[in-house]
Each structure stands twice: as C-alpha cells, then as structure tokens.
Design an enzyme around this catalytic site. Structure first.
Site, PDB file in Angstrom:
ATOM      1  CE1 TYR A 101      -3.249   2.850   0.387  1.00 27.26           C
ATOM      2  CE2 TYR A 101      -2.997   2.751   2.765  1.00 27.26           C
ATOM      3  CZ  TYR A 101      -3.551   3.342   1.646  1.00 27.26           C
ATOM      4  OH  TYR A 101      -4.386   4.417   1.779  1.00 27.26           O
TER       5      TYR A 101
ATOM      6  CG  HIS B 208      -9.158   1.412  -4.195  1.00 28.14           C
ATOM      7  ND1 HIS B 208      -7.981   1.650  -4.881  1.00 28.14           N
ATOM      8  CD2 HIS B 208      -9.227   2.361  -3.230  1.00 28.14           C
ATOM      9  CE1 HIS B 208      -7.370   2.698  -4.349  1.00 28.14           C
ATOM     10  NE2 HIS B 208      -8.119   3.151  -3.353  1.00 28.14           N
TER      11      HIS B 208
ATOM     12  CG  ASP C 140      -3.842   2.194  -3.524  1.00 36.15           C
ATOM     13  OD1 ASP C 140      -3.403   2.812  -4.514  1.00 36.15           O
ATOM     14  OD2 ASP C 140      -4.599   2.718  -2.677  1.00 36.15           O
TER      15      ASP C 140
END
Length: 244
Positions: free
Chosen positions: A108, A235, A147
C-alpha cells in the site's frame, strides 16, 4: 504449485466494513492468494482466524490507519513484514509471502498528500520498495501487487492535473522506470486497462492506481487479468491468474 493460481489485490478501505458487507467471503472462496490494503485494523475477524487459511497481517501503529493483510490457501515458506525501515514500517505498508518459486509482495503505497505534502515521503518509499523487490529478485521471481497511489500516464486517469497526488511526473516516472528494470504490468499485457479507483464524492474522478506487476520471466504464465466489479470500497479488486 497448482495448475492455476489466482491472486487478488484489493484496497478494501477498512477491513471491518468490508467484512460486514459480506463481499470478502466470495473473493476468498474463488481465489488462492488475497492481498488486502488499507485494512485500518489491528484485529483479524474471528471467522478468518478459524478458517484454516494462512493469514498474515501488518497493521499500522496508528489505529484506524493504513495496514495490509495477506490471505493464502497455500502455506508460505516465510512471511516478511515491512521493509526494515521504521518510518515506512510504522505505517504497515508492505507484507511479503515467500513461496517455492516466487515472492508475492502486498503493498500500500503512501499517497502524495493534499498539496503534495507527502510527495517526498512517497518518493522515498518508492525507492525503498524498489531496492527491496530487486534484492528479492536476486533469488527468485517477484510478484508485486497493491495500491500504488499513482498512474503511469494520461490513459490511466479521467482528469489531469500534474499537481494532483498520483499524477505528478515524479510518481509516474518511478513506476515506468521500475517496469524497465524487468517487470511487466499485467493489465497492460492482457490489454485490460480500466480505472480501479473512483472518488465517492466526485464520480467523474477515476484513476487506475492498483497494479499487479510480475518479474518478466513470469509474464508468459500470466493467463488472465480482470478488474472485478465488486462493490464495497472506492477501489475495485484486481485479479491476475498464473498458469503453469
């Protein structure tokens, strides 16, 4: 290794919320390795704890913030938490599973922040995870999903302002330079470029900021890539399938 391996990566925007909505269960049932980002929790739900699945979590020290979790039906050889750099590891941003033939990095990336207040921090993280991934690749192949909080180019965003987080030249350059060091963007390989994030507040704002990258020797084994149309977060999950 099984004939086909399905890996899903998803920024869930809160593990507790996504668990309550009941959508995670189906994702787990249909896939082999599930990489979750922004879990925002220090607690693993009881049903996961007693599921018999291999679960590893790396939460942030700050409650209700960041954090990653990996769920696997295959037992990993080892689990590596973090990068070994406190300023990043305190935010729970990287969790790596080692399997027989490759590493799977769940990550992340930091957001560059409003007014680009964290751009320097983000770029430092970019360089640190690059060094980490390249070091792992000296011993076996690497899959890195998560991400990335950045686009590669204009096709990856519904709007354009290079002073916006994720759209800066520095962030875009890093991803593209990293790919040139021997990695393949699975979505691009399978010609399935779609936005993976959409603003709750401004529906016209959407970007492709979630990626699965594989070291180039694995590219021939990528047999499928999909952006899964699953609701529950801002998302969408992404799925990459590897075949023998």
């Amino acid at each position: 290794m099984v004939n086909k391996l399905k890996i899903v990566s998803w920024n869930v925007n809160g593990l507790k919320a996504i668990t309550r909505k009941g959508v995670l269960e189906k994702i787990i049932k249909e896939n082999d390795v599930i990489l979750l980002q922004e879990i925002r929790s220090n607690d693993i739900p009881l049903d996961l704890l007693i599921s018999g699945l291999n679960i590893a979590a790396f939460p942030a020290k700050k409650k209700g913030y960041s954090g990653v979790m990996s769920i696997s039906k295959l037992k990993p050889l080892s689990v590596i938490k973090g990068l070994g750099i406190e300023e990043f590891d305190a935010e729970g941003r990287v969790l790596t599973l080692e399997f027989e033939k490759f590493y799977v990095i769940n990550t992340y990336f930091p957001r560059a922040g409003d007014g680009l207040s964290r751009l320097d921090f983000k770029l430092k993280f970019d360089n640190a995870i690059e060094m980490f991934a390249l070091k792992l690749r000296e011993t076996k192949s690497v899959i890195i999903c998560g991400d990335f909080n950045a686009v590669r180019n204009k096709r990856d965003s519904s709007f354009w302002d290079e002073n916006e987080p994720g759209l800066t030249p520095q962030e875009r350059d890093w991803i593209n330079n990293f790919l040139e060091k021997g990695f393949v963007d699975c979505a691009e390989k399978m010609s399935k470029i779609e936005y993976t994030w959409r603003s709750y507040r401004f529906k016209w704002k959407a970007m492709r900021i979630d990626y699965c990258l594989v070291s180039e020797e694995l590219a021939v084994r990528v047999s499928n890539f999909q952006v899964l149309k699953v609701e529950g977060s801002d998302h969408l999950p992404i799925m990459v399938e590897l075949s023998d």
